[in-house]
Design a protein around this motif. Sequence first.
Motif, PDB file in Angstrom:
ATOM      1  N   GLY A 123       1.147  -1.083  -0.218  1.00  0.00           N
ATOM      2  CA  GLY A 123      -0.489  -0.092   0.158  1.00  0.00           C
ATOM      3  C   GLY A 123       0.633   1.339  -0.148  1.00  0.00           C
ATOM      4  N   VAL A 124       0.696   2.286  -0.601  1.00  0.00           N
ATOM      5  CA  VAL A 124       1.345   3.614  -0.426  1.00  0.00           C
ATOM      6  C   VAL A 124       0.074   4.974  -0.410  1.00  0.00           C
ATOM      7  CG1 VAL A 124       0.351   3.526  -3.275  1.00  0.00           C
ATOM      8  CG2 VAL A 124       3.073   5.249  -1.671  1.00  0.00           C
ATOM      9  N   ALA A 125      -0.192   5.791   0.902  1.00  0.00           N
ATOM     10  CA  ALA A 125      -1.048   7.040   1.063  1.00  0.00           C
ATOM     11  C   ALA A 125       0.400   7.517   1.155  1.00  0.00           C
ATOM     12  CB  ALA A 125      -1.616   5.823   2.178  1.00  0.00           C
ATOM     13  N   CYS A 126      -0.806   9.282   1.032  1.00  0.00           N
ATOM     14  CA  CYS A 126      -0.370  10.549   0.908  1.00  0.00           C
ATOM     15  C   CYS A 126       0.101  10.771   2.627  1.00  0.00           C
ATOM     16  CB  CYS A 126      -0.543  11.303   0.609  1.00  0.00           C
ATOM     17  SG  CYS A 126       0.553  13.373   0.512  1.00  0.00           S
ATOM     18  N   GLY A 127       2.046  11.506   2.444  1.00  0.00           N
ATOM     19  CA  GLY A 127       1.813  11.682   3.971  1.00  0.00           C
ATOM     20  C   GLY A 127       2.124  13.022   4.537  1.00  0.00           C
ATOM     21  N   ASP A 128       1.463  13.478   3.061  1.00  0.00           N
ATOM     22  CA  ASP A 128       1.670  15.147   3.470  1.00  0.00           C
ATOM     23  C   ASP A 128       0.927  15.844   4.493  1.00  0.00           C
ATOM     24  OD1 ASP A 128       1.758  17.867   3.044  1.00  0.00           O
ATOM     25  OD2 ASP A 128       2.499  18.063   1.015  1.00  0.00           O
ATOM     26  N   PRO A 129       1.435  16.530   5.548  1.00  0.00           N
ATOM     27  CA  PRO A 129       0.828  17.088   6.405  1.00  0.00           C
ATOM     28  C   PRO A 129      -0.176  18.019   6.379  1.00  0.00           C
ATOM     29  CG  PRO A 129       3.151  17.984   6.833  1.00  0.00           C
ATOM     30  CD  PRO A 129       2.642  16.974   5.552  1.00  0.00           C
ATOM     31  N   ASP A 130      -0.128  19.005   4.742  1.00  0.00           N
ATOM     32  CA  ASP A 130      -0.782  19.674   4.627  1.00  0.00           C
ATOM     33  C   ASP A 130      -1.749  18.724   4.184  1.00  0.00           C
ATOM     34  OD1 ASP A 130       0.326  21.789   6.373  1.00  0.00           O
ATOM     35  OD2 ASP A 130       2.184  21.623   4.129  1.00  0.00           O
ATOM     36  N   GLY A 131      -1.758  17.924   3.442  1.00  0.00           N
ATOM     37  CA  GLY A 131      -3.503  16.966   3.729  1.00  0.00           C
ATOM     38  C   GLY A 131      -2.785  16.600   1.135  1.00  0.00           C
ATOM     39  N   CYS A 132      -3.126  15.987   1.003  1.00  0.00           N
ATOM     40  CA  CYS A 132      -3.523  15.894  -0.672  1.00  0.00           C
ATOM     41  C   CYS A 132      -4.139  16.349  -1.355  1.00  0.00           C
ATOM     42  CB  CYS A 132      -3.495  14.323  -0.679  1.00  0.00           C
ATOM     43  SG  CYS A 132      -3.105  13.339  -2.041  1.00  0.00           S
ATOM     44  N   ARG A 335       2.305  18.640  -5.724  1.00  0.00           N
ATOM     45  CA  ARG A 335       3.657  19.109  -4.273  1.00  0.00           C
ATOM     46  C   ARG A 335       4.995  18.690  -4.763  1.00  0.00           C
ATOM     47  NH1 ARG A 335      -0.350  19.054  -1.151  1.00  0.00           N
ATOM     48  NH2 ARG A 335      -1.973  21.213  -0.571  1.00  0.00           N
ATOM     49  N   ALA A 336       5.448  16.852  -4.679  1.00  0.00           N
ATOM     50  CA  ALA A 336       6.759  16.876  -5.543  1.00  0.00           C
ATOM     51  C   ALA A 336       5.814  15.207  -4.678  1.00  0.00           C
ATOM     52  CB  ALA A 336       6.996  16.714  -3.747  1.00  0.00           C
ATOM     53  N   ALA A 337       6.814  14.766  -5.842  1.00  0.00           N
ATOM     54  CA  ALA A 337       6.767  13.128  -5.971  1.00  0.00           C
ATOM     55  C   ALA A 337       6.799  12.205  -4.843  1.00  0.00           C
ATOM     56  CB  ALA A 337       7.602  12.501  -6.857  1.00  0.00           C
ATOM     57  N   GLY A 338       6.507  11.337  -4.229  1.00  0.00           N
ATOM     58  CA  GLY A 338       7.164  10.991  -3.019  1.00  0.00           C
ATOM     59  C   GLY A 338       7.345   9.377  -3.043  1.00  0.00           C
ATOM     60  N   THR A 339       8.131   8.426  -3.046  1.00  0.00           N
ATOM     61  CA  THR A 339       8.228   7.330  -2.730  1.00  0.00           C
ATOM     62  C   THR A 339       8.871   6.716  -1.406  1.00  0.00           C
ATOM     63  OG1 THR A 339      10.510   7.528  -2.524  1.00  0.00           O
ATOM     64  CG2 THR A 339       9.881   7.436  -5.204  1.00  0.00           C
ATOM     65  N   ASN A 344       6.804  11.640   1.683  1.00  0.00           N
ATOM     66  CA  ASN A 344       4.742  12.223   2.010  1.00  0.00           C
ATOM     67  C   ASN A 344       4.609  11.086   0.806  1.00  0.00           C
ATOM     68  OD1 ASN A 344       6.275  12.871  -0.581  1.00  0.00           O
ATOM     69  ND2 ASN A 344       5.021  13.375  -1.954  1.00  0.00           N
ATOM     70  N   ALA A 345       4.873   9.885   0.872  1.00  0.00           N
ATOM     71  CA  ALA A 345       4.724   8.348   0.444  1.00  0.00           C
ATOM     72  C   ALA A 345       4.579   7.672   1.629  1.00  0.00           C
ATOM     73  CB  ALA A 345       5.251   8.244  -0.483  1.00  0.00           C
ATOM     74  N   ARG A 346       3.978   6.981   2.126  1.00  0.00           N
ATOM     75  CA  ARG A 346       3.984   6.288   3.094  1.00  0.00           C
ATOM     76  C   ARG A 346       3.736   5.370   3.096  1.00  0.00           C
ATOM     77  NH1 ARG A 346       0.059   9.756   6.138  1.00  0.00           N
ATOM     78  NH2 ARG A 346      -1.135   7.807   6.031  1.00  0.00           N
ATOM     79  N   VAL A 347       4.830   3.894   3.021  1.00  0.00           N
ATOM     80  CA  VAL A 347       4.137   2.835   2.014  1.00  0.00           C
ATOM     81  C   VAL A 347       4.255   1.464   3.096  1.00  0.00           C
ATOM     82  CG1 VAL A 347       5.543   1.063   0.642  1.00  0.00           C
ATOM     83  CG2 VAL A 347       5.629   3.581   0.509  1.00  0.00           C
ATOM     84  N   THR A 348       3.804   0.823   3.350  1.00  0.00           N
ATOM     85  CA  THR A 348       3.437  -0.073   3.760  1.00  0.00           C
ATOM     86  C   THR A 348       3.604  -1.728   2.651  1.00  0.00           C
ATOM     87  OG1 THR A 348       0.480  -0.617   3.685  1.00  0.00           O
ATOM     88  CG2 THR A 348       2.223   0.442   5.916  1.00  0.00           C
ATOM     89  N   THR A 349       3.840  -2.825   3.669  1.00  0.00           N
ATOM     90  CA  THR A 349       4.599  -4.225   2.913  1.00  0.00           C
ATOM     91  C   THR A 349       4.143  -5.168   3.915  1.00  0.00           C
ATOM     92  OG1 THR A 349       6.238  -2.800   1.215  1.00  0.00           O
ATOM     93  CG2 THR A 349       5.677  -5.744   1.108  1.00  0.00           C
TER      94      THR A 349
END
Length: 358
Positions: A123-132, A335-339, A344-349
């Motif tokens: 899974g991947v989710a936005c981690g930007d504190p200002d929102g997506c 805003r910016a790419a996230g990996t 700004n990208a939260r990845v879970t595996t």
Amino acid sequence: MGAAYRSPARARAGDGADRRLLRALDGLYVIPSGHHRPDTGRADAARMLACDDRTLTALARHGLPSTGERGRERFDSRDLFNLALYSGTGRTPVERDVTSLLRWTRSSCEDLIAPRVSRFELGVACGDPDGCRPDARNALARPRTGAYGGAVRHVRAHPGRGGRRVGGAPDAAATTARSSGPAMAISAVLRTVGDCPVLRAPALRAIVREFIGAEPRYLRLPVELRDDPDLVPRGFAGCGAASRYIERLCREEGVPATTRIGWVVGLPDVVHAWVEVVDDDGVTKVIDPTFTLLSEVIPWSNPMLRDPSLAFRTNRLVPTGLHVGGDVASHTCGRAAGTAERPNARVTTRIVPLRPTA
């Protein structure tokens, strides 16, 4: 670029330093100053190295990189991990954790190649504190075990909260699954199987023998250096760098080769890398240099891992369609790419065995 630190100093009687840690410091690859990350204080550093305060002071005095005034230094956790892994003390949390996570390498050849069935979730989710932002895009690598004799079943893509509908199972031929919105997940049931065929090409055997003979050390590296094959001749490598180095040697000898990335069952948070080569018999085989490197620090690991005549592929290997340098998960929200490496990208595996064999 960094270099192996060769300290002229040695522990002196009465300074309280653990001589094994100081000897390991002599061969430490120092994270280059441009990449140094002082993220660990003295107390945590001492815990990582399982040493007392006097020993840590001696290590800092003899060259363990740090910032800050004496007695309040901060260290790079990657330097600490690398030093602990090769300390030879057997008591650091790093040594114990690596041994525990890779205890399966002690298994018999039969156990290392028998079919396994696992539940896979990425899974991947936005981690930007200002929102997506509304124009967010996600991409997740699909597991592809078919080429290795396995199978991927019950594949589903999920948009995540606030996302748009993905449309059920993603295209089976696609390397990645994609969606819009603040989050995305993909799930599947995997059947993986190992193999250990003989390497028939003399050039391939010579390449693996050369790599093993050089005795490079596995390292935790900054992301910018993680895939640099030029580290290997200097005695250091991560799995990406080692794989690219072997790929280079193969191509120099006219052997078709390509790198591959994916995961290892039991190590879901680590993106692994290895090499696929085409042998003289026309069969594509796997050379996995990382387990060759780590078998040095895993007591009683299966000797098959260091046999230059075999192309060992563990039954825990989960490939993607991507090569070294690819991203298994990405999120872009205007805003910016996230990996996985960007904040700004939260990845879970999650890769959870369902049963040992099937």
